[in-house]
Design a protein around this motif. Sequence first.
Motif, mmCIF file in Angstrom:
data_model
loop_
_atom_site.group_PDB
_atom_site.id
_atom_site.type_symbol
_atom_site.label_atom_id
_atom_site.label_comp_id
_atom_site.label_asym_id
_atom_site.label_seq_id
_atom_site.Cartn_x
_atom_site.Cartn_y
_atom_site.Cartn_z
ATOM 1 N N GLN A 156 0.832 -1.207 0.000
ATOM 2 C CA GLN A 156 0.000 0.000 0.000
ATOM 3 C C GLN A 156 0.865 1.255 0.000
ATOM 4 O OE1 GLN A 156 -2.304 -0.794 3.486
ATOM 5 N NE2 GLN A 156 -3.804 -2.041 2.417
ATOM 6 N N ARG A 157 1.918 1.242 0.780
ATOM 7 C CA ARG A 157 2.812 2.395 0.855
ATOM 8 C C ARG A 157 3.439 2.685 -0.509
ATOM 9 N NH1 ARG A 157 7.893 4.288 1.629
ATOM 10 N NH2 ARG A 157 8.166 5.931 3.200
ATOM 11 N N LYS A 158 3.800 1.644 -1.234
ATOM 12 C CA LYS A 158 4.423 1.808 -2.553
ATOM 13 C C LYS A 158 3.497 2.549 -3.511
ATOM 14 C CE LYS A 158 6.583 -0.890 -6.258
ATOM 15 N NZ LYS A 158 6.919 -2.260 -6.749
ATOM 16 N N ILE A 159 2.212 2.301 -3.401
ATOM 17 C CA ILE A 159 1.236 2.940 -4.287
ATOM 18 C C ILE A 159 0.931 4.376 -3.846
ATOM 19 C CG2 ILE A 159 -1.174 2.877 -5.057
ATOM 20 C CD1 ILE A 159 -0.992 -0.196 -4.838
ATOM 21 N N ILE A 160 0.762 4.562 -2.543
ATOM 22 C CA ILE A 160 0.239 5.836 -2.030
ATOM 23 C C ILE A 160 1.320 6.888 -1.784
ATOM 24 C CG2 ILE A 160 -1.005 6.892 -0.090
ATOM 25 C CD1 ILE A 160 -2.513 4.211 0.182
ATOM 26 N N ALA A 161 2.481 6.479 -1.251
ATOM 27 C CA ALA A 161 3.503 7.441 -0.821
ATOM 28 C C ALA A 161 3.915 8.445 -1.896
ATOM 29 C CB ALA A 161 4.725 6.695 -0.289
ATOM 30 N N PRO A 162 4.170 8.027 -3.147
ATOM 31 C CA PRO A 162 4.630 8.989 -4.157
ATOM 32 C C PRO A 162 3.676 10.152 -4.400
ATOM 33 C CG PRO A 162 5.008 6.736 -4.911
ATOM 34 C CD PRO A 162 4.155 6.644 -3.679
ATOM 35 N N GLU A 163 2.375 9.942 -4.127
ATOM 36 C CA GLU A 163 1.395 10.998 -4.366
ATOM 37 C C GLU A 163 1.470 12.120 -3.343
ATOM 38 O OE1 GLU A 163 -0.666 11.286 -7.185
ATOM 39 O OE2 GLU A 163 0.917 9.842 -7.618
ATOM 40 N N PHE A 164 2.261 11.906 -2.288
ATOM 41 C CA PHE A 164 2.406 12.937 -1.274
ATOM 42 C C PHE A 164 3.832 13.488 -1.201
ATOM 43 C CE2 PHE A 164 -1.339 10.554 0.196
ATOM 44 C CZ PHE A 164 -2.237 11.601 0.321
ATOM 45 N N PHE A 165 4.639 13.167 -2.220
ATOM 46 C CA PHE A 165 5.970 13.777 -2.307
ATOM 47 C C PHE A 165 5.789 15.273 -2.572
ATOM 48 C CE2 PHE A 165 8.162 9.626 -3.888
ATOM 49 C CZ PHE A 165 8.064 9.104 -2.610
ATOM 50 N N MET A 166 6.796 16.065 -2.213
ATOM 51 C CA MET A 166 6.649 17.522 -2.273
ATOM 52 C C MET A 166 6.351 18.042 -3.676
ATOM 53 S SD MET A 166 6.304 20.249 -0.624
ATOM 54 C CE MET A 166 6.914 20.035 1.043
ATOM 55 N N ASP A 167 6.888 17.403 -4.704
ATOM 56 C CA ASP A 167 6.619 17.893 -6.058
ATOM 57 C C ASP A 167 5.139 17.780 -6.411
ATOM 58 O OD1 ASP A 167 6.909 15.079 -6.031
ATOM 59 O OD2 ASP A 167 7.267 15.042 -8.186
ATOM 60 N N LYS A 168 4.456 16.757 -5.875
ATOM 61 C CA LYS A 168 3.023 16.615 -6.106
ATOM 62 C C LYS A 168 2.243 17.607 -5.251
ATOM 63 C CE LYS A 168 3.161 13.110 -8.981
ATOM 64 N NZ LYS A 168 2.656 11.773 -8.623
ATOM 65 N N VAL A 169 2.703 17.829 -4.023
ATOM 66 C CA VAL A 169 2.005 18.748 -3.109
ATOM 67 C C VAL A 169 2.058 20.171 -3.647
ATOM 68 C CG1 VAL A 169 2.040 19.766 -0.793
ATOM 69 C CG2 VAL A 169 2.355 17.293 -1.077
ATOM 70 N N LYS A 170 3.189 20.568 -4.235
ATOM 71 C CA LYS A 170 3.316 21.919 -4.781
ATOM 72 C C LYS A 170 2.250 22.209 -5.830
ATOM 73 C CE LYS A 170 8.270 22.685 -4.006
ATOM 74 N NZ LYS A 170 9.597 22.858 -4.654
ATOM 75 N N VAL A 171 1.901 21.196 -6.605
ATOM 76 C CA VAL A 171 0.876 21.361 -7.636
ATOM 77 C C VAL A 171 -0.491 21.646 -7.015
ATOM 78 C CG1 VAL A 171 -0.291 20.195 -9.560
ATOM 79 C CG2 VAL A 171 2.158 19.852 -9.202
ATOM 80 N N MET A 172 -0.678 21.232 -5.758
ATOM 81 C CA MET A 172 -1.973 21.401 -5.092
ATOM 82 C C MET A 172 -2.142 22.761 -4.425
ATOM 83 S SD MET A 172 -2.220 17.752 -3.069
ATOM 84 C CE MET A 172 -1.666 16.198 -3.784
#
Length: 519
Positions: A156-172
């Motif tokens: 589960q971590r492998k799927i979910i973790a990348p979506e909360f990396f800083m580069d993704k958060v900046k887009v939000m």
Amino acid sequence: MEVWHLWSMIVGVVGVVCFSAYNSMWLSSERVRRKLWVQGIKGPSPSFIYGNLPEMQKIQSQALASTSDNADDIVAHDYTSSVFPYFVKWRKEFGPIYTYSTGTRQHLYVNQAELVKEMNQCISLCLGKPSYIAKRLAPLLGNGILRSNGLVWAQQRKIIAPEFFMDKVKVMVGLMVESMQPLVRKWEDSIESQGGVVADIRVDEDLRGFTADVIARACFGSSYSKGKEIFSKLRELQTTISRQSFLFGVSGYGLLSMKKENQIHSLERDIESLIWETVKERERKCKEAHSLEKDLLHLILEGALNDQSLGKDSSKSFIVDNCKNIYFAGHESTAVAASWCLMLLALHPEWQSRVRTEVAEVCGDNMPDADSIALLKTVTMVVQEALRLYPPAAFVSREALDEIRLGNVTIPKGVCLWTLIPTLHRDIEIWGSDANEFKPDRFSGGVSKACKYPQAYIPFGVGPRLCLGRNLAMVQLKIVLTLIISKFTFSLSPKYRHCPSYRMIVEPGNGVHILIQNI
């Protein structure tokens, strides 16, 4: 003769059952305790069957009886003696590492900086979430990432973790700023409706609305208005479950009535049904628009469908359970942290002024964006200090799923480890004589220079199970403070009563009421 033989058999069977029960209820726990005792780890003496539970109940009752509603006390930030009095009492008697039991379950209290560092560096899957707490939280979290262990958790971590990396958060960031606008307008309208000068507002529920909108739109492609029923039912389920003492985890203590159990199961079914409707709608949109940008829900869908080990029913559980985890964890803790931030700033108008000055210098007349948010050092310091004094997560909890060694301590299989975060965050030896005071300046040089042992600052947990949404949470908190302080000044309302309460997270027991006015 036959009757005598029959009675002999009955007595023998009863004896075997009694011995088996005695072995499981006492001897096995005693063996585990001795493995800890020989290492110099002591603790309160347990009673038969219930361990230290009667003492914990007694200490808690005494603490409640001695707690008075004293308005002069609202700036006293150390709430551990009222919320977790047994841990405070035993720490004074046995030091930062001790053992205690709840029924047949043995626990290890760990609040020593060096051992917390070892926990931080431990990557073994043998150190997981306590199974009995995970069982109690199953209606709220299913077998999602917050309560699963081993290879299931790693997947589960492998799927979910990348979506909360800083580069993704900046887009939000733009989406977060947009989500704050209704809240700002609502508070401006409240000021106008209450005479045009000052308004008395309870902020915590409004902040829940903001963080829920962010997580719904950023991760699931839907607005808060659409997911409002899910969030409302999750909140109700959290409140119902937290009424039982799931920290104790033993029959006879904290059990709910059949009516409450039925309520929990009903809410669980409703939530799962609502989430599955959202999932199916998202699936339809994905098929209709092949170029639709993938969000977290889409990736969870793909991860479940592409996993050959999951059958149809398992895939549905995988998807629904992790949506429940993200819906809940993605907004509840952040909203509570934002509420504590505003409470502290209401007590310290000088820090409101410092933040306001910084925002004006960095952002000017523009809305904050990903680049400007990164430059707000004073805002960051305020958030870090608020998370030190009022971390929403009260504990780091782990269970030794197999025997494991941390530092010089060998932890037997089945022992549950507890680190009380607010105690670690207020340790005078680590933070200095002003450990109980709100002083954001301590973070002026970053976390590494804020205290004697940087590993003692753990608002987002420790080790591989460090909160996946910490980047999202930090950015949301910065945006909340930036937009509110640039628009308003505020102080604590006379309605505010300082009452930190543990309801799976440490939240303001009576909400946060502030007096707010336009600049």
